[in-house]
Design an enzyme around this catalytic site. Sequence first.
Site, PDB file in Angstrom:
ATOM      1  N   HIS A 195     -18.268   4.570 -20.948  1.00  0.00           N
ATOM      2  CA  HIS A 195     -18.508   3.311 -21.672  1.00  0.00           C
ATOM      3  C   HIS A 195     -18.620   3.629 -23.153  1.00  0.00           C
ATOM      4  O   HIS A 195     -19.105   4.698 -23.526  1.00  0.00           O
ATOM      5  CB  HIS A 195     -19.824   2.668 -21.218  1.00  0.00           C
ATOM      6  CG  HIS A 195     -20.362   1.655 -22.194  1.00  0.00           C
ATOM      7  ND1 HIS A 195     -19.901   0.358 -22.239  1.00  0.00           N
ATOM      8  CD2 HIS A 195     -21.284   1.760 -23.190  1.00  0.00           C
ATOM      9  CE1 HIS A 195     -20.535  -0.298 -23.214  1.00  0.00           C
ATOM     10  NE2 HIS A 195     -21.374   0.537 -23.800  1.00  0.00           N
ATOM     11  N   ARG A 253     -10.257   8.494 -20.562  1.00  0.00           N
ATOM     12  CA  ARG A 253      -9.975   7.690 -19.373  1.00  0.00           C
ATOM     13  C   ARG A 253      -8.662   8.100 -18.718  1.00  0.00           C
ATOM     14  O   ARG A 253      -8.544   8.068 -17.482  1.00  0.00           O
ATOM     15  CB  ARG A 253     -10.006   6.201 -19.721  1.00  0.00           C
ATOM     16  CG  ARG A 253     -11.440   5.670 -19.830  1.00  0.00           C
ATOM     17  CD  ARG A 253     -11.493   4.298 -20.393  1.00  0.00           C
ATOM     18  NE  ARG A 253     -12.812   3.673 -20.250  1.00  0.00           N
ATOM     19  CZ  ARG A 253     -13.218   2.643 -20.980  1.00  0.00           C
ATOM     20  NH1 ARG A 253     -12.425   2.106 -21.890  1.00  0.00           N
ATOM     21  NH2 ARG A 253     -14.415   2.146 -20.804  1.00  0.00           N
ATOM     22  N   LYS A 285     -20.139   7.479 -16.846  1.00  0.00           N
ATOM     23  CA  LYS A 285     -20.464   6.579 -15.731  1.00  0.00           C
ATOM     24  C   LYS A 285     -20.612   7.338 -14.406  1.00  0.00           C
ATOM     25  O   LYS A 285     -20.173   8.495 -14.281  1.00  0.00           O
ATOM     26  CB  LYS A 285     -19.368   5.507 -15.627  1.00  0.00           C
ATOM     27  CG  LYS A 285     -19.334   4.559 -16.832  1.00  0.00           C
ATOM     28  CD  LYS A 285     -18.323   3.430 -16.615  1.00  0.00           C
ATOM     29  CE  LYS A 285     -18.326   2.449 -17.780  1.00  0.00           C
ATOM     30  NZ  LYS A 285     -17.388   1.310 -17.554  1.00  0.00           N
ATOM     31  N   ARG A 290     -14.200   4.765 -29.127  1.00  0.00           N
ATOM     32  CA  ARG A 290     -13.309   3.939 -28.298  1.00  0.00           C
ATOM     33  C   ARG A 290     -11.889   4.527 -28.273  1.00  0.00           C
ATOM     34  O   ARG A 290     -11.206   4.491 -27.236  1.00  0.00           O
ATOM     35  CB  ARG A 290     -13.308   2.483 -28.779  1.00  0.00           C
ATOM     36  CG  ARG A 290     -14.637   1.785 -28.475  1.00  0.00           C
ATOM     37  CD  ARG A 290     -14.620   0.311 -28.801  1.00  0.00           C
ATOM     38  NE  ARG A 290     -13.833  -0.458 -27.858  1.00  0.00           N
ATOM     39  CZ  ARG A 290     -14.290  -0.913 -26.684  1.00  0.00           C
ATOM     40  NH1 ARG A 290     -15.527  -0.647 -26.293  1.00  0.00           N
ATOM     41  NH2 ARG A 290     -13.523  -1.619 -25.893  1.00  0.00           N
ATOM     42  N   THR A 305      -9.379   0.378 -21.305  1.00  0.00           N
ATOM     43  CA  THR A 305     -10.273   0.092 -20.178  1.00  0.00           C
ATOM     44  C   THR A 305      -9.608   0.448 -18.849  1.00  0.00           C
ATOM     45  O   THR A 305     -10.240   1.039 -17.973  1.00  0.00           O
ATOM     46  CB  THR A 305     -10.632  -1.413 -20.176  1.00  0.00           C
ATOM     47  OG1 THR A 305     -11.101  -1.777 -21.483  1.00  0.00           O
ATOM     48  CG2 THR A 305     -11.693  -1.722 -19.151  1.00  0.00           C
TER      49      THR A 305
HETATM   50  P1  ATP Z   1     -17.001  -0.537 -21.608  1.00  0.00           P
HETATM   51  O1  ATP Z   1     -17.711  -1.786 -22.074  1.00  0.00           O
HETATM   52  O2  ATP Z   1     -17.499  -0.009 -20.275  1.00  0.00           O
HETATM   53  O3  ATP Z   1     -16.935   0.530 -22.650  1.00  0.00           O
HETATM   54  P2  ATP Z   1     -14.521  -1.827 -22.183  1.00  0.00           P
HETATM   55  O4  ATP Z   1     -15.181  -2.322 -23.421  1.00  0.00           O
HETATM   56  O5  ATP Z   1     -13.253  -1.064 -22.316  1.00  0.00           O
HETATM   57  O6  ATP Z   1     -15.492  -0.902 -21.339  1.00  0.00           O
HETATM   58  P3  ATP Z   1     -15.111  -4.405 -21.010  1.00  0.00           P
HETATM   59  O7  ATP Z   1     -14.125  -5.497 -21.081  1.00  0.00           O
HETATM   60  O8  ATP Z   1     -16.299  -4.428 -21.918  1.00  0.00           O
HETATM   61  O9  ATP Z   1     -14.301  -3.028 -21.173  1.00  0.00           O
HETATM   62  O10 ATP Z   1     -15.606  -4.316 -19.506  1.00  0.00           O
HETATM   63  C1  ATP Z   1     -16.800  -3.610 -19.196  1.00  0.00           C
HETATM   64  C2  ATP Z   1     -16.590  -2.791 -17.953  1.00  0.00           C
HETATM   65  O11 ATP Z   1     -16.398  -3.685 -16.862  1.00  0.00           O
HETATM   66  C3  ATP Z   1     -15.333  -1.908 -17.949  1.00  0.00           C
HETATM   67  O12 ATP Z   1     -15.508  -0.668 -18.561  1.00  0.00           O
HETATM   68  C4  ATP Z   1     -15.101  -1.750 -16.452  1.00  0.00           C
HETATM   69  O13 ATP Z   1     -15.984  -0.770 -15.910  1.00  0.00           O
HETATM   70  C5  ATP Z   1     -15.496  -3.114 -15.921  1.00  0.00           C
HETATM   71  N1  ATP Z   1     -14.334  -3.994 -15.797  1.00  0.00           N
HETATM   72  C6  ATP Z   1     -13.631  -4.577 -16.791  1.00  0.00           C
HETATM   73  N2  ATP Z   1     -12.619  -5.305 -16.326  1.00  0.00           N
HETATM   74  C7  ATP Z   1     -12.677  -5.203 -14.968  1.00  0.00           C
HETATM   75  C8  ATP Z   1     -11.916  -5.727 -13.896  1.00  0.00           C
HETATM   76  N3  ATP Z   1     -10.870  -6.529 -14.113  1.00  0.00           N
HETATM   77  N4  ATP Z   1     -12.282  -5.388 -12.639  1.00  0.00           N
HETATM   78  C9  ATP Z   1     -13.345  -4.593 -12.393  1.00  0.00           C
HETATM   79  N5  ATP Z   1     -14.119  -4.059 -13.375  1.00  0.00           N
HETATM   80  C10 ATP Z   1     -13.780  -4.356 -14.636  1.00  0.00           C
HETATM   81 MG    MG Z   2     -17.104  -3.265 -23.418  1.00  0.00          MG
END
Ligand code: ATP
Ligand code: MG
Length: 146
Positions: free
Chosen positions: A121, A108, A14, A91, A97
């Site tokens: 991501h 991370r 990212k 993952r 996350t």
């Molecule tokens: P990614 O999809 O990026 O691999 P993830 O699957 O671990 O991450 P998701 O729940 O899909 O997490 O959320 C997508 C992205 O949105 C996260 O990686 C993060 O960058 C952002 N994000 C998630 N939760 C929050 C939050 N509470 N506040 C701000 N940004 C968030």
């Molecule tokens: Mg995701």
Amino acid sequence: MTEQTGNLTFGIIKPDAVRGGKTGGVISRIIDGGFKIRGMKLIHMTLAEAQGFYAVHRERPFFGELTTFMSSGPCVVLALEKEGGAVKAWRDLMGATDPSKADAGTIRKEFANSIGENAVHGSDSEENAALEIAYFFSRLELVNGE
Ligand code: ATP
Ligand code: MG
């Protein structure tokens, strides 16, 4: 290529990590983790492209923040292969996350700053991995890895 979809996932280094000079460090972790890089390029998404990629999250409260961040600078998109299940392996290597909850040894934990700006991501399913690879890569940009 389709018959090997289960061994493929999609990743992004990212904008926070690229801006912070972490690209090489993350790629080292990917190679050391036993992944084969099948596709890789540096891109700078427009806001519309980021909104399209994260359309599944459009109702979430952080959608605006997330898509503004993802279009704020260059990032590296990756098609990654690993036998035995690339989605879960990638993952696991990324970690939680929220980097404050990520296990020691994860990308991370080492490279991310916050739950929003979290360095990498990874696709959450084989189906989404195939869709996400197709969103960013043409067939000619993916190597066979043979
Ligand atoms: P990614 O999809 O990026 O691999 P993830 O699957 O671990 O991450 P998701 O729940 O899909 O997490 O959320 C997508 C992205 O949105 C996260 O990686 C993060 O960058 C952002 N994000 C998630 N939760 C929050 C939050 N509470 N506040 C701000 N940004 C968030
Ligand atoms: Mg995701």
